[in-house]
Design an enzyme around this catalytic site. Sequence first.
Site, PDB file in Angstrom:
ATOM      1  N   LYS A  95      -8.498  -3.552  -2.591  1.00  0.00           N
ATOM      2  CA  LYS A  95      -8.407  -1.923  -1.783  1.00  0.00           C
ATOM      3  C   LYS A  95      -9.515  -1.436  -1.624  1.00  0.00           C
ATOM      4  O   LYS A  95      -9.800  -1.237  -0.376  1.00  0.00           O
ATOM      5  CB  LYS A  95      -6.883  -0.886  -2.382  1.00  0.00           C
ATOM      6  CG  LYS A  95      -5.641  -1.806  -2.368  1.00  0.00           C
ATOM      7  CD  LYS A  95      -4.833  -1.038  -3.558  1.00  0.00           C
ATOM      8  CE  LYS A  95      -3.887  -1.913  -3.463  1.00  0.00           C
ATOM      9  NZ  LYS A  95      -2.341  -1.137  -4.390  1.00  0.00           N
ATOM     10  N   GLN A 143      -2.890   4.158  -8.578  1.00  0.00           N
ATOM     11  CA  GLN A 143      -2.012   2.614  -8.333  1.00  0.00           C
ATOM     12  C   GLN A 143      -0.949   2.733  -9.769  1.00  0.00           C
ATOM     13  O   GLN A 143      -1.565   3.622 -10.512  1.00  0.00           O
ATOM     14  CB  GLN A 143      -2.993   1.921  -9.261  1.00  0.00           C
ATOM     15  CG  GLN A 143      -2.986   0.403  -9.568  1.00  0.00           C
ATOM     16  CD  GLN A 143      -1.960  -0.208  -7.891  1.00  0.00           C
ATOM     17  OE1 GLN A 143      -2.897   0.116  -6.575  1.00  0.00           O
ATOM     18  NE2 GLN A 143      -1.830  -1.879  -8.118  1.00  0.00           N
ATOM     19  N   ASP A 159       1.528   5.119   0.206  1.00  0.00           N
ATOM     20  CA  ASP A 159       2.310   4.134  -0.168  1.00  0.00           C
ATOM     21  C   ASP A 159       3.472   3.806   0.337  1.00  0.00           C
ATOM     22  O   ASP A 159       4.232   3.037  -0.254  1.00  0.00           O
ATOM     23  CB  ASP A 159       2.052   4.223  -1.339  1.00  0.00           C
ATOM     24  CG  ASP A 159       1.202   3.146  -2.226  1.00  0.00           C
ATOM     25  OD1 ASP A 159       0.875   1.944  -1.430  1.00  0.00           O
ATOM     26  OD2 ASP A 159       0.365   3.660  -3.578  1.00  0.00           O
TER      27      ASP A 159
HETATM   28  N1  GUN Z   1       1.375  -1.239  -7.885  1.00  0.00           N
HETATM   29  C1  GUN Z   1       1.711  -2.052  -7.157  1.00  0.00           C
HETATM   30  N2  GUN Z   1       1.722  -1.919  -5.834  1.00  0.00           N
HETATM   31  C2  GUN Z   1       1.227  -1.336  -6.125  1.00  0.00           C
HETATM   32  C3  GUN Z   1       1.066  -0.489  -4.875  1.00  0.00           C
HETATM   33  O1  GUN Z   1       1.210  -1.135  -3.850  1.00  0.00           O
HETATM   34  N3  GUN Z   1       0.764   0.653  -4.901  1.00  0.00           N
HETATM   35  C4  GUN Z   1       0.440   1.685  -5.932  1.00  0.00           C
HETATM   36  N4  GUN Z   1       0.233   2.609  -5.561  1.00  0.00           N
HETATM   37  N5  GUN Z   1       0.789   0.764  -7.163  1.00  0.00           N
HETATM   38  C5  GUN Z   1       0.770  -0.009  -6.985  1.00  0.00           C
END
Ligand code: GUN
Length: 291
Positions: A53, A97, A120
């Site tokens: 990311k 996350q 998100d």
């Molecule tokens: N953990 C697995 N997928 C995601 C996501 O799309 N966003 C976040 N914040 N954590 C995750």
Amino acid sequence: MAELIDGKALARQLDTETKAGVDALIAERGVAPGLAVVLVGNDPASEVYVAHKIKACARVGISSQEHRLPENTPQDALLTLIARLNVDPTIHGILVQVPLPQHIDAGVILGAIDPGKDVDGFHPVNVGRLSTGTGGLVPCTPLGVMKLLDTVIDDMTGMNAVVIGKSNIVGKPIAMLLLEREATVTVTHIETRGLPDIARQADIIIAAAGAPRLVRGYWVKEGAVIIDVGITRVLNPESGKDKLTGDVAFDEVQHARAVTPVPGGVGPMTIACLLSNTLKAARNAGAQIHG
Ligand code: GUN
């Protein structure tokens, strides 16, 4: 042979559009969109996702901050960081996350993020907006899934869509997005009885159960479109190495109309949608409604 839906190529295309949008915003306001990524603890999969990311931000000109906190971080300390990021004018997107360590209540944390910065789409305000069709920020993986479907299906009206998986991050929001397109949606999960028979009715299958090779060839009707959201590390006995494996037995579904590969399908789209959501949040900054 089923058509391969190339998530990598589509993600590159979306990134080009996002970069143009970022450049335009910098020219207009003199500020680059900013994303803060928060990682608590040392979950190896989360570390890989977060690294991807952060790297992706640089590709499109989004400025990023990584906040790495130890596993034993108290919930209050995380809330303090979020409160600070919520009022930081250089930060337009905040991503915490998940999964979070057990002693931290993920609902409290995700609910503390300013909904206007919730790239998100996990905050209850954004979940509510999605389920009422009233805008807001939409979760990245479901958004990516819809963009992949749009490359092969013009109109989903009346189509039978079967979603396998009921998570808040993927299954539930995808069901909402498919309903918005007038598809007939059946949400199933690993405990659903008669799952193969239900799946066989589907024009669209979204496999998001996190169960490697769950969807077998005989589950899939001729001409269905399949999006494989699953990605699990499985030991390959031949090579002795780990292999990323989807929820779909890819080699058995070549009678489908189209299918996404793993890797190279949904994964790159999730990241591309995170970048486009961050741009959207930056464009809306100042006009956001605080929930
Ligand atoms: N953990 C697995 N997928 C995601 C996501 O799309 N966003 C976040 N914040 N954590 C995750």
